[in-house]
Design a protein around this motif. Sequence first.
Motif, mmCIF file in Angstrom:
data_model
loop_
_atom_site.group_PDB
_atom_site.id
_atom_site.type_symbol
_atom_site.label_atom_id
_atom_site.label_comp_id
_atom_site.label_asym_id
_atom_site.label_seq_id
_atom_site.Cartn_x
_atom_site.Cartn_y
_atom_site.Cartn_z
ATOM 1 N N CYS A 17 0.835 -1.210 0.000
ATOM 2 C CA CYS A 17 0.000 0.000 0.000
ATOM 3 C C CYS A 17 0.870 1.260 0.000
ATOM 4 C CB CYS A 17 -0.958 -0.001 1.167
ATOM 5 S SG CYS A 17 -0.180 -0.231 2.786
ATOM 6 N N GLU A 18 1.951 1.252 0.779
ATOM 7 C CA GLU A 18 2.850 2.400 0.821
ATOM 8 C C GLU A 18 3.489 2.637 -0.543
ATOM 9 O OE1 GLU A 18 5.778 2.177 3.923
ATOM 10 O OE2 GLU A 18 4.286 1.894 5.493
ATOM 11 N N CYS A 21 0.893 3.967 -3.038
ATOM 12 C CA CYS A 21 0.579 5.368 -2.735
ATOM 13 C C CYS A 21 1.694 6.288 -3.223
ATOM 14 C CB CYS A 21 0.360 5.535 -1.233
ATOM 15 S SG CYS A 21 -0.030 7.228 -0.744
ATOM 16 N N HIS A 25 1.280 9.164 -6.246
ATOM 17 C CA HIS A 25 1.484 10.589 -5.998
ATOM 18 C C HIS A 25 2.818 11.101 -6.538
ATOM 19 C CE1 HIS A 25 -1.840 9.682 -3.255
ATOM 20 N NE2 HIS A 25 -2.174 10.941 -3.475
ATOM 21 N N SER A 43 4.665 8.656 0.567
ATOM 22 C CA SER A 43 3.476 7.856 0.800
ATOM 23 C C SER A 43 2.575 8.540 1.830
ATOM 24 C CB SER A 43 3.861 6.470 1.312
ATOM 25 O OG SER A 43 2.694 5.724 1.607
ATOM 26 N N ARG A 44 1.290 8.475 1.575
ATOM 27 C CA ARG A 44 0.305 9.050 2.501
ATOM 28 C C ARG A 44 -0.246 7.999 3.453
ATOM 29 N NH1 ARG A 44 1.926 12.246 -1.469
ATOM 30 N NH2 ARG A 44 0.761 14.164 -1.807
ATOM 31 N N GLN A 60 -3.702 5.889 7.757
ATOM 32 C CA GLN A 60 -3.835 7.059 6.908
ATOM 33 C C GLN A 60 -4.915 7.945 7.494
ATOM 34 O OE1 GLN A 60 -5.513 4.001 6.305
ATOM 35 N NE2 GLN A 60 -5.175 3.913 4.130
ATOM 36 N N CYS A 121 -3.334 11.786 3.240
ATOM 37 C CA CYS A 121 -4.182 11.047 2.311
ATOM 38 C C CYS A 121 -5.271 11.948 1.735
ATOM 39 C CB CYS A 121 -4.812 9.852 3.035
ATOM 40 S SG CYS A 121 -6.009 8.940 2.037
ATOM 41 N N CYS A 124 -6.815 9.645 -3.127
ATOM 42 C CA CYS A 124 -6.470 9.618 -4.558
ATOM 43 C C CYS A 124 -7.516 10.330 -5.423
ATOM 44 C CB CYS A 124 -6.231 8.193 -5.039
ATOM 45 S SG CYS A 124 -4.752 7.435 -4.340
ATOM 46 N N PRO A 131 -8.554 4.909 -4.448
ATOM 47 C CA PRO A 131 -7.302 4.863 -3.688
ATOM 48 C C PRO A 131 -6.358 3.753 -4.147
ATOM 49 C CG PRO A 131 -9.176 5.155 -2.220
ATOM 50 C CD PRO A 131 -9.733 4.871 -3.581
ATOM 51 N N CYS A 133 -3.851 2.499 -2.616
ATOM 52 C CA CYS A 133 -3.563 1.523 -1.557
ATOM 53 C C CYS A 133 -4.589 0.398 -1.563
ATOM 54 C CB CYS A 133 -3.512 2.198 -0.195
ATOM 55 S SG CYS A 133 -5.031 3.082 0.276
#
Length: 168
Positions: A17-18, A21, A25, A43-44, A60, A121, A124, A131, A133
């Motif tokens: 997920c990190e 993300c 971004h 990462s968020r 998040q 976060c 997205c 998202p 993630c």
Amino acid sequence: MKQILVRSNRCLGCKTCELACTIAHSAGKDIFSAFLGGDKAVSRVQVETNAERSINLPVQCRHCREPKCVNACMTGAMHLDDQTGLVLNREEKCVGCWMCVMVCPYGAIVPSEEQKVAIKCDQCLSEGHEPACVKACPTKAIMFMEISAFDKVVKQEFLSKFIMGEEA
């Protein structure tokens, strides 16, 4: 309003997920520009793990209804968006004072020392409000849904385990 929700019993702590993300971004939207490009993406979401490594939890922004970060922001950069209901940061107004970082009860706002802005976060929004993630999670531990629907999923899982004798 949909929320990013986590079934912690399914999280392996793989940090996919990190990575997703960070890439989502980044300027180039690929792994090379995310980590080797001039403007480092952040990462968020951060996966937190306990000392025994038995509990993993992606953390998040919870997009609080009464966000302390918005009240603490002296420039108005951090705001509650009326249309989406999300807590968002206008990075062009952020002065990097980190008040939002200090007051967030979840530790979900990350200071970007390089860019001198708070990073959090945004579910997205720029990626069609899908998202990264959630899409990347290999165990489907991270879900994007209404809280009432998530509650039903959790109850069904508990009931299935109870019937199978896995829950007492």
